[in-house]
Every structure is written in structure tokens, then in C-alpha cells.
Write a protein that holds these residues in place. Structure first.
Motif, mmCIF file in Angstrom:
data_model
loop_
_atom_site.group_PDB
_atom_site.id
_atom_site.type_symbol
_atom_site.label_atom_id
_atom_site.label_comp_id
_atom_site.label_asym_id
_atom_site.label_seq_id
_atom_site.Cartn_x
_atom_site.Cartn_y
_atom_site.Cartn_z
ATOM 1 N N PRO A 32 0.817 -1.224 0.000
ATOM 2 C CA PRO A 32 0.000 0.000 0.000
ATOM 3 C C PRO A 32 0.852 1.276 0.000
ATOM 4 O O PRO A 32 0.517 2.246 -0.680
ATOM 5 C CB PRO A 32 -0.828 -0.114 1.294
ATOM 6 C CG PRO A 32 -0.827 -1.549 1.644
ATOM 7 C CD PRO A 32 0.450 -2.113 1.111
ATOM 8 N N VAL A 33 1.960 1.271 0.748
ATOM 9 C CA VAL A 33 2.836 2.450 0.780
ATOM 10 C C VAL A 33 3.425 2.684 -0.610
ATOM 11 O O VAL A 33 3.460 3.820 -1.090
ATOM 12 C CB VAL A 33 3.936 2.292 1.859
ATOM 13 C CG1 VAL A 33 5.009 3.366 1.714
ATOM 14 C CG2 VAL A 33 3.325 2.330 3.253
ATOM 15 N N TYR A 34 3.866 1.621 -1.265
ATOM 16 C CA TYR A 34 4.408 1.763 -2.622
ATOM 17 C C TYR A 34 3.370 2.374 -3.562
ATOM 18 O O TYR A 34 3.677 3.291 -4.333
ATOM 19 C CB TYR A 34 4.870 0.402 -3.166
ATOM 20 C CG TYR A 34 5.215 0.477 -4.635
ATOM 21 C CD1 TYR A 34 6.470 0.904 -5.043
ATOM 22 C CD2 TYR A 34 4.275 0.160 -5.619
ATOM 23 C CE1 TYR A 34 6.790 1.007 -6.389
ATOM 24 C CE2 TYR A 34 4.583 0.260 -6.961
ATOM 25 C CZ TYR A 34 5.836 0.683 -7.347
ATOM 26 O OH TYR A 34 6.140 0.793 -8.683
ATOM 27 N N TRP A 35 2.138 1.899 -3.509
ATOM 28 C CA TRP A 35 1.117 2.396 -4.437
ATOM 29 C C TRP A 35 0.724 3.837 -4.132
ATOM 30 O O TRP A 35 0.378 4.593 -5.046
ATOM 31 C CB TRP A 35 -0.085 1.465 -4.482
ATOM 32 C CG TRP A 35 0.270 0.228 -5.247
ATOM 33 C CD1 TRP A 35 0.391 -1.034 -4.758
ATOM 34 C CD2 TRP A 35 0.630 0.153 -6.627
ATOM 35 N NE1 TRP A 35 0.804 -1.891 -5.747
ATOM 36 C CE2 TRP A 35 0.956 -1.191 -6.920
ATOM 37 C CE3 TRP A 35 0.728 1.087 -7.658
ATOM 38 C CZ2 TRP A 35 1.363 -1.612 -8.180
ATOM 39 C CZ3 TRP A 35 1.115 0.657 -8.918
ATOM 40 C CH2 TRP A 35 1.425 -0.674 -9.161
ATOM 41 N N ILE A 36 0.802 4.252 -2.888
ATOM 42 C CA ILE A 36 0.574 5.666 -2.562
ATOM 43 C C ILE A 36 1.675 6.503 -3.206
ATOM 44 O O ILE A 36 1.407 7.510 -3.872
ATOM 45 C CB ILE A 36 0.523 5.881 -1.032
ATOM 46 C CG1 ILE A 36 -0.731 5.234 -0.447
ATOM 47 C CG2 ILE A 36 0.583 7.378 -0.693
ATOM 48 C CD1 ILE A 36 -0.720 5.116 1.069
ATOM 49 N N ALA A 37 2.926 6.081 -3.024
ATOM 50 C CA ALA A 37 4.062 6.806 -3.615
ATOM 51 C C ALA A 37 3.960 6.821 -5.139
ATOM 52 O O ALA A 37 4.159 7.858 -5.780
ATOM 53 C CB ALA A 37 5.379 6.183 -3.167
ATOM 54 N N HIS A 38 3.625 5.685 -5.727
ATOM 55 C CA HIS A 38 3.514 5.607 -7.187
ATOM 56 C C HIS A 38 2.402 6.517 -7.702
ATOM 57 O O HIS A 38 2.542 7.157 -8.746
ATOM 58 C CB HIS A 38 3.271 4.158 -7.616
ATOM 59 C CG HIS A 38 3.376 3.957 -9.084
ATOM 60 N ND1 HIS A 38 2.314 4.166 -9.942
ATOM 61 C CD2 HIS A 38 4.424 3.593 -9.861
ATOM 62 C CE1 HIS A 38 2.698 3.928 -11.176
ATOM 63 N NE2 HIS A 38 3.970 3.574 -11.159
ATOM 64 N N GLY A 39 1.298 6.589 -6.981
ATOM 65 C CA GLY A 39 0.197 7.456 -7.390
ATOM 66 C C GLY A 39 0.594 8.923 -7.398
ATOM 67 O O GLY A 39 0.109 9.701 -8.225
ATOM 68 N N ILE A 40 1.469 9.304 -6.511
ATOM 69 C CA ILE A 40 1.921 10.693 -6.445
ATOM 70 C C ILE A 40 3.033 10.959 -7.449
ATOM 71 O O ILE A 40 3.017 11.958 -8.167
ATOM 72 C CB ILE A 40 2.412 11.027 -5.020
ATOM 73 C CG1 ILE A 40 1.255 10.943 -4.030
ATOM 74 C CG2 ILE A 40 3.055 12.414 -4.970
ATOM 75 C CD1 ILE A 40 1.681 10.954 -2.571
ATOM 76 N N LEU A 41 3.996 10.063 -7.526
ATOM 77 C CA LEU A 41 5.211 10.309 -8.298
ATOM 78 C C LEU A 41 5.143 9.831 -9.746
ATOM 79 O O LEU A 41 5.898 10.304 -10.584
ATOM 80 C CB LEU A 41 6.403 9.644 -7.600
ATOM 81 C CG LEU A 41 6.687 10.173 -6.196
ATOM 82 C CD1 LEU A 41 7.651 9.259 -5.470
ATOM 83 C CD2 LEU A 41 7.230 11.586 -6.274
ATOM 84 N N ARG A 42 4.279 8.859 -10.024
ATOM 85 C CA ARG A 42 4.133 8.306 -11.381
ATOM 86 C C ARG A 42 5.434 7.735 -11.933
ATOM 87 O O ARG A 42 5.677 7.771 -13.135
ATOM 88 C CB ARG A 42 3.607 9.374 -12.347
ATOM 89 C CG ARG A 42 2.321 10.032 -11.935
ATOM 90 C CD ARG A 42 1.159 9.128 -12.170
ATOM 91 N NE ARG A 42 -0.084 9.834 -11.892
ATOM 92 C CZ ARG A 42 -1.050 9.344 -11.166
ATOM 93 N NH1 ARG A 42 -0.938 8.154 -10.658
ATOM 94 N NH2 ARG A 42 -2.140 10.026 -10.952
ATOM 95 N N SER A 43 6.261 7.218 -11.033
ATOM 96 C CA SER A 43 7.536 6.636 -11.446
ATOM 97 C C SER A 43 7.820 5.431 -10.547
ATOM 98 O O SER A 43 7.962 5.599 -9.333
ATOM 99 C CB SER A 43 8.662 7.658 -11.300
ATOM 100 O OG SER A 43 9.925 7.020 -11.282
ATOM 101 N N PRO A 44 7.916 4.237 -11.136
ATOM 102 C CA PRO A 44 8.202 3.063 -10.309
ATOM 103 C C PRO A 44 9.515 3.190 -9.523
ATOM 104 O O PRO A 44 9.571 2.840 -8.346
ATOM 105 C CB PRO A 44 8.273 1.914 -11.310
ATOM 106 C CG PRO A 44 7.438 2.369 -12.467
ATOM 107 C CD PRO A 44 7.639 3.860 -12.537
ATOM 108 N N ALA A 45 10.556 3.709 -10.153
ATOM 109 C CA ALA A 45 11.845 3.826 -9.461
ATOM 110 C C ALA A 45 11.746 4.792 -8.285
ATOM 111 O O ALA A 45 12.222 4.503 -7.182
ATOM 112 C CB ALA A 45 12.927 4.282 -10.440
ATOM 113 N N ASP A 46 11.136 5.957 -8.518
ATOM 114 C CA ASP A 46 10.986 6.921 -7.425
ATOM 115 C C ASP A 46 10.064 6.380 -6.338
ATOM 116 O O ASP A 46 10.293 6.602 -5.151
ATOM 117 C CB ASP A 46 10.446 8.256 -7.949
ATOM 118 C CG ASP A 46 11.515 9.083 -8.657
ATOM 119 O OD1 ASP A 46 12.715 8.802 -8.461
ATOM 120 O OD2 ASP A 46 11.142 10.004 -9.400
ATOM 121 N N ALA A 47 9.014 5.659 -6.734
ATOM 122 C CA ALA A 47 8.095 5.090 -5.746
ATOM 123 C C ALA A 47 8.821 4.067 -4.869
ATOM 124 O O ALA A 47 8.601 4.019 -3.653
ATOM 125 C CB ALA A 47 6.890 4.454 -6.438
#
Length: 185
Positions: A32-47
């Protein structure tokens, strides 16, 4: 034991330095934390980076945490949002130093409404996982969170590979329904 009381117990043990308890919390909440980060950043590496930064920050802050009857996920989501906002600012600074033109691909602000929706969805999914029976929760944890193959999970849990496959399929269908209900709401 409910997910909330389990989180409280694990958080208290991790705050006291129990790395095994922290690893258990990490496994329970990393997706869930990864998907929150991905939703904001739109970058798998940054997420991925922000997810790791979130858990490093959580490890440092756990000794002062007063968790009162709730899952650890909302607290982790808040840390994740701050880390994501920091990453966006860093991207803009880096871009400003490397080119004269601003990139339109970088969001200028963090969409708070989208973050709230993403956090609420992650919490609903965590709640839904909490309603599963112990075997289904373990199958989901092993296969979905830790990447075990069906046979590996079956060997670990002492069931057949077919049981793992069928139960995991049912759990995924249940979680997809939860996600769809959230989108329709």
C-alpha cells in the motif's frame, strides 16, 4: 488478533528494537505504501525509493509513536506523502539545474484529494485483508506481498498448490470488488 492490535504489538516491539517485528510490519504495509508513492510520483523507481525512505523514517520515529487503536497504515501513508513531496521538490530542483525549460511532466503540486483517495483505498484494502481467514491472509501475504510461487506457499503452509491457487484467486476477486466499490463511490 485483529490487524489493529497486531500492528500495535508489532510497533511496540519494533520501537524497542525488535527488527523481526519491524520486518513483519514492513511486509504487511509495503505494497500500500508503494502504491501511494507511485500514485503521487508516477515513477516506479521513485516510488520504490520513497517506499524505502518511508520505512527508514518510520523505523527512526517508532520509539515516539503513540498508536491508539488504529492500523499503522495511515501513519505510514502520511510519512510517504511527505517523502513524495520532498522527492517532487528535488526533481524540480534537479531539473532547474540541468535545463532552462521547466518540464511539464512534473506536477507542480501534490494533489491532496488524490492522496486522500489513495490513502483511503489502501486502508480499505488493508481492512478487507483483515477480514480474511488466517489461511487466506497467509496465502495473500506469501504470494502477493512476498512473491512466493504457488508451490512454495503451499509447502510453507502445508496445503496443496491447487488450494493456494484457488484461495488466492478468490482473495484477489474480493479485493478487486473492494477497489471497484471505492471507485464507484
Amino acid at each position: 488478533m485483529s490487524e489493529q492490535s497486531e500492528d500495535q504489538d508489532l510497533a511496540a516491539r519494533a520501537a524497542a528494537g525488535d527488527q523481526g517485528a519491524f520486518r513483519t510490519l514492513y511486509r504487511a504495509h509495503v505494497r500500500p505504501v508503494y502504491w501511494i508513492a507511485h500514485g503521487i510520483l508516477r515513477s516506479p523507481a521513485d516510488a520504490e525509493d520513497v517506499t524505502q525512505e518511508t520505512f527508514v523514517t518510520a523505523w527512526r520515529k517508532l520509539p515516539g509513536l503513540q498508536l491508539k487503536g488504529e492500523s499503522l497504515l495511515p501513519w505510514l501513508a502520511t510519512i510517504c506523502r511527505f517523502q513524495s513531496a520532498n522527492r517532487l521538490r528535488q526533481r524540480r530542483r534537479d531539473l532547474a539545474h540541468t535545463t532552462d525549460a521547466a518540464s511539464e511532466s512534473l506536477p507542480g503540486t501534490v494533489n491532496v484529494e488524490e492522496q486522500v483517495i489513495t490513502t483511503e483505498l489502501a486502508a480499505r484494502i488493508a481492512d478487507e485483508i483483515g477480514t480474511l481467514g488466517e489461511l487466506d491472509r497467509e496465502i495473500f501475504r506469501l504470494c502477493a506481498a512476498e512473491g512466493y510461487a504457488y508451490q512454495e506457499a503451499a509447502d510453507e503452509l502445508g496445503v496443496t498448490s491447487a488450494a493456494v491457487r484457488n484461495r488466492l484467486s478468490r482473495v484477489r476477486t474480493q479485493l478487486r470488488s473492494t477497489v471497484q466499490e471505492s471507485r464507484d463511490a
